[in-house]
Design a protein around this motif. Sequence first.
Motif, PDB file in Angstrom:
ATOM      1  N   GLU A 168      25.796  41.434  33.728  1.00 18.14           N
ATOM      2  CA  GLU A 168      26.866  41.947  32.744  1.00 18.14           C
ATOM      3  C   GLU A 168      26.909  43.443  32.870  1.00 18.14           C
ATOM      4  OE1 GLU A 168      26.607  40.500  28.902  1.00 18.14           O
ATOM      5  OE2 GLU A 168      27.280  38.464  29.180  1.00 18.14           O
ATOM      6  N   SER A 172      30.094  45.916  33.807  1.00 15.43           N
ATOM      7  CA  SER A 172      30.399  47.033  32.911  1.00 15.43           C
ATOM      8  C   SER A 172      30.825  48.256  33.745  1.00 15.43           C
ATOM      9  CB  SER A 172      29.282  47.160  31.926  1.00 15.43           C
ATOM     10  OG  SER A 172      28.099  47.855  32.631  1.00 15.43           O
ATOM     11  N   GLU A 195      33.174  33.450  33.171  1.00 16.49           N
ATOM     12  CA  GLU A 195      32.277  34.695  33.178  1.00 16.49           C
ATOM     13  C   GLU A 195      33.201  35.830  32.840  1.00 16.49           C
ATOM     14  OE1 GLU A 195      29.202  36.055  36.582  1.00 16.49           O
ATOM     15  OE2 GLU A 195      31.230  36.935  37.005  1.00 16.49           O
ATOM     16  N   PHE A 199      32.892  37.850  29.243  1.00 14.32           N
ATOM     17  CA  PHE A 199      32.939  39.207  29.101  1.00 14.32           C
ATOM     18  C   PHE A 199      34.059  40.338  28.493  1.00 14.32           C
ATOM     19  CE2 PHE A 199      32.698  43.370  31.373  1.00 14.32           C
ATOM     20  CZ  PHE A 199      31.493  43.847  31.031  1.00 14.32           C
TER      21      PHE A 199
END
Length: 347
Positions: A168, A172, A195, A199
Amino acid sequence: MFSYLLDVESSWEKIKNSPYPVAVYGTGNGADKVFTEFEHLGITPQFVVASDGFARDRTFHGYKVLPLSELQRKVTDFTVALCFANGREDVIDNIKKLSERHSVIMPSVPVYGDEIFNKDYFESHLNEINSAYKCLADEKSKEVFKSIIEFQITGDLNLLFDCETDKEESLSLLGLTENETYLDLGAYRGDTIDELVKFTGGYAKITAVEPDGRSFKKLCRHSENMKNISLINAVVSDKCGTYFFGGNKGRGSSIKTCGDEIPSITVDSLQTNFTYIKADTEGAEMQMLNGAINTLQSKPKLNIAAYHRSEDIFALVNKIHEINPEYEIYLRHHRHISFWDTNLYCK
């Protein structure tokens, strides 16, 4: 930049020079490739072991497969040539514990292709490796790149353990939003779709491409209640047409020299203004990029697997930079042995 590695002891040299008996740990495709290289180098292991519960009553390359615990009871010390990949926490923890008792070396062999990342290979590609290093966007990427190159020479797993990043945190880097037009290449059963949605909280549109027939059926079931999603059962490559494909093996499916024929497409042929492309195409990442040259001019965010072939870690970086020098290219490694689950994140 990396020429110092020509003077360090390689994983193959460590194993050949070990004063202790050598135990090959693993009995899969990776171990097959290690045995082939051992034969070439004149290395003769003394044992083949598997994790307790996986040994069973069988042989591998003429060796009786022993449970690891049985070998530990019989032999005080030995050198482990680790020959399997895994990302499970419990398996990695067990390898770390094993390293406290024995020398554990992981010779690097590719998932696809036959070129071993040994010193000769490294030296012949040194200029390309140095060029890729210079293309990376931040110091963390350069540290990861350096660690993985050094790992492929030395087989030292600590180099991987010390350069891990949470997935993650890596995503980002891309600044993903709930409005992405997402192309998922190698969508498998929908795990990377999940996923993205987890997210970002949503998406504008998804195009998911999966060549394996069995996985594609599961992808269809997984996605049947989703809106604005298109599913394509095809190989992604550098040209449109057909390929032979070794399917029905899930994540291990790939282009073959014989088998079932399947359509091939290029990213450019989809003629869509994608804002985010993820590609895990089982060794066909370079072909995918060569078929996406027009698409990449608009600089969609990229998440590209960089571990299937010996050259991927540097050649894919150089190719992306060649196609569009405006890309910021980041490299991150997620917890896994060998260095599987190492990806390029580009924006």
